[in-house]
Design an enzyme around this catalytic site. Structure first.
Site: not given
Lengths: 482, 500, 99
Positions: B76, B151, B175
């Protein structure tokens, strides 16, 4: 103590001192704290607030805070909290300063000192740990400022006093005492030129008996001389305004040593809202009783304790004792000289007199004094055993200081300052004097006492001042059957 | 090989690597040959990945036995990396190169993984749909008109679409769990402090946690094993030993692997407004757990709804402070010829931060500002303790807590543009665990919205639904074992989206 | 109590953001919308409850771990300034700082 008034106003002063702690590494990173490195070579990822970095607290900084807390008789908080003070400034990389807000590590305490012979005790509000900011260099980079973050993250202990000081002189003595104390404790190098010990001074004035006036804060004073100048200017500036019927706006001001004036800081104009909140990166700081005990055990004898000892052991007056403990070096010098000659009061007198006079004149520290404690002790001994007079001792001291020699007795001989103690020789000289001054002898016998003094003068003259005046008096009176 | 190489999971691939039936280079090539049509990657480094794969194969040939040697994944883009750019999905970090690797990234590298690059995410991890990335939205592989969740949307989309066997993610208010649920994969957010936050660009420091996203609990266990552990650079990192979770889960296989396990069902996690088909899928998952020996017991989490305001006060407050360092002075973007310092700050931040980030900075600034701190921030932190205490009370009567991850399946892209604040309500089931710092998982339990027509696109659904499992502090082992047992007995986690 | 446009402007200044008047109007309604959701929370009686600043302190005493005082960082200026927008002689340049 009774407040001394300035133009009918009482001056109210509180200090906030920023003390750089003498750790090897920074408070939240492993960067060196050494002064004077090339710009940003001692600013690590953490100090630069690079994305993803986190703070980890330096044990050495906490230990020094504990040491200070114990030294001023404060409470060392078993639990204290680090908070974020949020504001934007180029020398503040994270956009917030990690400090302590609601619960500081050191709470309360007090500091005592003498102002023109009078003892004064000032209470401390608190002392808290925080990180120093970097520096903005203002020399021109084609209209830009340069930011050096080497200093960012240097551990600071901010020591806050109650507003109990009543004059520039008191504020200065307080600051000097604090300065001496942190060096005594070995938690700060005390170098004011390098900013290791900085003073923020909160000043307000009021008519006696009235509530506190609005204060203005003079920031970053780095010399005691400037502190006095700045406070005196600020006090008169505030009184002028009030006398003109104007009001004082709370403000942060800077002192300009060149003009001797203070002016409000532009960068602090917008009333700040720092949005303090506990730093989620740093859980509560817990200090166990065992740690405090360990630090207490390692604490050096404190100046106040030592001063009391000098009063009780050596019989020094309290003021002298205070003067002998203004720094660890002074105290060491005094103790060495005192044990070498056993004359506590004389040692104190000489140190407060000749020694400090010369040190001040030459802007030297006591460690740099050409006349060390042993030498001074030797000199004092010669005064004690009557070998030389006080005047002669001063001459010898000058010679020692000037480096003309390092042996007291040798200098006494070389300068022929030894007092005449051979009574036979003195008898002969006195007989000559009496013979040569028959007139004075007549007058004395006729009851004119002034004539006796004349004879003493003649005798001293004849011995080139080497005779012990007391002895001359005694023998003359015998001879004159007085 | 029964499976195409790009479909291999971590454990499967590792077995083949160890058996010499597959090289890391082959595995990486198979993944790189697949086009990213989802906007999952922000930076895909084919050259670097192939070189790293060759190096891994050489190490294996030389007898190196690093636990994840040669396993491909990507990070990420909230983790800072030295070999790839790091943006946190924001224009303010455009072109930023970190001089150090995040601890989690370094730990995985030490375990031998091969990084294919950086994955899309909401700007500074602020969002639940990956619609707040400054570098374009990511799409849901099950229906590209829908969001992948957020996210960690890029991570979830890439793993679901078989562009990667696994990825790293971060979870502040859900997330990892919510995008895992929306994309039909498995993800775990460990106990707060399990994984170091050093090098994880901070959103809300007291909530952020890193975790793995993969297609099975077993793969998550393998990855978390490598990611977790004490880090002296993070003062909130736990000094707790890291057990061998995979060995634990394999030891406890069998017909009734969950015998004696009490799973608590909070009434508050099954409200009226919960989508019927989400409810149905979750109930099916729970039934499967029962069949494996687990016992379902009712528990209460009375302050579940309060978790929304509490979280949305605390997280923006911390974020408003964490994002102050992005000022255009030391790194990242700077506005064109600033006329003075204030202009430099204001234009850099206004031009470079996205709308949601600016919104949350303002909320956080207000919450902390003079006169409001007690009413908002302090009150929220007190309620946070009450919420955490509710969990401890609930865990007196159960070993795990279960419920849906989200009230709905993935929604259509743009569906919530009109009222961004309303979208906060959809985080209701993931926020309580986040506030308490508890470990949580999302495990696929089937599909919802079947037959239902999406209001915006008019297309039929068929979107994955995730079951949320929450454990007590440090109880990742029990979570992983329960999910593994479920996945041994069911196929939901094996379903793959078509045409991507 | 609803926010005003002045509040939005004040907060923006504090946060060093400069939204346009149009953006400020949008933000105002969004913020007020948000704080309506929040009101419910303010009513809860939390007297005597200690705030939970770090999660694990819900079940155990969490105390700050300390670093030994040692220099562990080396000079990495070049690497650290690789992504700097404006540097000269190792200094970060910014528009004149006026104290």
């Amino acid at each position: 103590m009774t407040a001394q008034l300035v133009r009918g106003y009482e001056v109210v002063i509180g200090l906030e001192n920023h003390v750089q702690l003498s750790t090897q590494s920074k408070i939240f990173s492993g960067s060196s704290t050494a002064f004077g490195a090339a710009p940003n070579t001692q600013a690590s990822a953490v100090d630069l607030a690079l994305p993803g970095t986190l703070p980890v607290l330096n044990r050495g900084a906490v230990e020094r805070a504990i040491r200070f807390g114990l030294a001023v008789g404060a409470k060392v908080a078993p639990l204290s909290i680090f908070a974020r003070k949020n504001y934007f400034y180029p020398d503040l990389p994270k956009g917030y300063q990690i400090s302590q807000y609601e619960i500081p590590v050191v709470q309360g305490g007090s500091v005592s000192f003498f102002v023109n012979g009078q003892k004064k005790t000032v209470n401390l509000t608190r002392a808290h740990l925080e990180e120093d900011a970097g520096k903005s260099l203002h020399e021109d980079f084609h209209g830009m400022s340069g930011i050096d973050l080497n200093r960012a993250g240097t551990p600071l202990l901010e020591i806050v006093s109650e507003p109990e000081l009543r004059s520039a002189a008191e504020a200065c003595e307080y600051a000097k005492t604090l300065h001496a104390l942190v060096m005594w404790l070995g938690i700060c190098d005390g170098n004011m030129q390098e900013g290791s010990f900085r003073c923020d001074v909160n000043v307000s004035v009021r008519k006696p008996g009235e509530p506190f006036g609005t204060r203005r804060e003079i920031k970053n004073l780095n010399s005691f001389k400037f502190l006095i100048q700045a406070v005196n200017f600020e006090v008169n500036w505030q009184i002028d305004r009030l006398e003109d019927g104007l009001s004082i706006q709370q403000a942060t001001v800077l002192f300009n040593p060149d003009t001797g004036e203070t002016r409000a800081m532009r960068s602090k104009e917008d009333a700040a809202d720092y949005r303090y909140f506990p730093d989620p990166d740093l859980p509560p700081l817990m200090i166990g009783a065992d740690w405090v005990e360990r630090v207490k055990a390692e604490l050096p004898e404190l100046p106040a304790v030592m001063a009391t000892r000098f009063v009780q052991q050596d019989g020094l007056p309290e003021y002298d004792a205070q003067m002998m403990t203004t720094s660890l070096a002074t105290a060491r010098y005094y103790e060495a000289a005192r044990s070498a000659c056993g004359q506590a009061k004389l040692v104190a007198n000489w140190m407060m007199g000749e020694v400090s006079r010369r040190l001040n004149a030459e802007e030297k520290d006591i460690e740099q004094a050409p006349v060390g404690p042993v030498l001074l002790a030797a000199l004092i001994q010669r005064i004690q055993d009557g070998t030389i007079s006080n005047n002669a001792a001063r001459q010898v001291f000058d010679a020692l200081w000037a480096g003309e020699g390092a042996d007291v007795d040798a200098l006494i001989e070389a300068k022929g300052l030894r007092q005449m103690s051979d009574t036979g020789e003195l008898e002969r000289i006195l007989d000559e004097v009496l013979a040569a001054n028959a007139k004075s002898v007549e007058e004395f016998r006729a009851g004119k006492d002034k004539a006796f003094n004349a004879l003493v003068g003649q005798a001293m003259k004849a011995t080139k001042g080497k005779a012990n005046p007391g002895l001359v008096n005694e023998m003359l009176r015998k001879k004159l059957g007085g | 090989m029964s499976k195409a190489v790009h479909e291999l999971g971590v454990a499967e691939g590792l077995a083949l690597l160890e058996a010499g039936q597959l090289s890391s280079r082959e595995w990486v090539d198979a993944l790189l040959s697949r086009e990213d049509r989802l906007g999952a990657f922000l930076h895909r480094d084919a050259v670097g990945a192939r070189a790293a794969a060759d190096a891994a194969d050489a190490r294996r040939a030389a007898g190196d036995t690093a636990p994840l040697l040669g396993v491909p994944l990507a990070h990420k883009d909230i983790f800072v990396t030295t070999e790839h750019p790091t943006t946190a999905g924001s224009k303010i970090l455009e072109g930023y190169r970190s001089p150090f690797d995040a601890t989690v990234v370094a730990n995985l590298a030490r375990a031998g993984v091969v990084s294919l690059g950086k994955l899309n995410c909401d700007e500074f991890a602020m969002g639940s749909a990956n619609e707040n990335s400054a570098y374009g939205k990511a799409h849901n592989p099950w229906d590209t008109t829908r969001v992948p969740g957020g996210s960690s949307g890029g991570s979830a989309a890439a793993v679901a679409a078989r562009l990667l066997p696994a990825a790293t993610g971060t979870d502040t208010g859900g997330s990892i769990r919510q995008p895992a649920s929306f994309c039909g994969i498995t993800g775990i957010k460990p106990t707060y402090g399990r994984c170091s936050r050093y090098g994880m660009i901070a959103f809300a420091s007291s909530l952020d946690q890193a975790g793995p996203m993969a297609r099975s609990a077993e793969d998550c266990a393998l990855l978390l094993q490598a990611m977790a552990g004490f880090d002296e650079r993070d003062a909130t990192s736990l000094q707790q030993p890291v057990p061998d979770w995979r060995a634990q889960m394999l030891r406890q296989e069998g017909s009734q692997p969950l015998k004696g396990l009490r799973i608590g069902l909070p009434d508050e996690f099954f409200p009226q407004q919960l989508d019927a088909d989400v409810n149905a899928a979750v109930r099916a998952g729970l039934a499967a757990l029962q069949a494996l020996g687990a016992e379902l017991v009712p528990v209460q989490l009375p302050r579940t709804e309060l978790a929304i305001p509490v979280y949305y006060l605390i997280a923006p407050a911390e974020a408003s402070s964490n994002l102050s360092r992005f000022d255009g002075v030391r790194y990242g973007a700077r506005c064109e010829d600033p006329k003075d310092l204030l202009d430099l700050y204001q234009r850099t931040r206004t031009e470079r931060f996205g709308a949601e980030v600016q919104r949350r900075i303002l909320i956080g600034t207000y919450v902390l500002s003079h006169g409001y701190y007690d009413a908002y921030y302090l009150q929220a932190q007190k309620l946070r303790r009450m919420i955490a205490d509710d969990f401890q009370a609930a865990f007196k009567g159960c070993d795990l807590i279960a419920g849906p991850v989200a009230p709905t399946v993935a929604w259509s892209i743009g569906a919530q543009d009109d009222d961004p604040v309303k979208a906060y309500l959809a985080d209701i089931f993931t926020l309580p665990g986040s506030l308490a710092g508890l470990p949580g998982m999302s495990v696929p339990v089937g599909f919802g919205a079947n037959g239902m027509l999406d209001p915006v696109t008019g297309k039929p659904g068929g979107m994955p639904v995730g079951l949320q499992l929450l454990g007590n502090y440090f109880d990742e082992g029990r979570l992983l074992h329960t999910a593994h047992a479920l996945q041994q007995a069911t196929d939901w986690h094996r379903a793959a989206p078509q045409g991507v | 109590m609803a926010l005003t446009l002045d509040d939005v402007a004040r907060l923006a200044k504090l946060a060093r953001l400069a939204p346009s008047p149009a953006q400020q109007a949008t933000l105002l309604s969004q913020l007020n919308g948000f704080f309506e959701h929040v009101e419910a929370m303010r009513a809860v009686d939390t007297r005597g409850v200690a705030p939970l600043y770090t999660p694990l302190s819900a079940v155990q005493e969490v105390q700050l771990r300390l670093r030994e005082d040692a220099v562990t960082e080396v000079d990495q200026r070049e690497l650290n300034q690789r992504s700097a927008p404006s540097v000269e002689d190792g200094l970060y340049l910014v528009p004149k700082v006026i104290e």
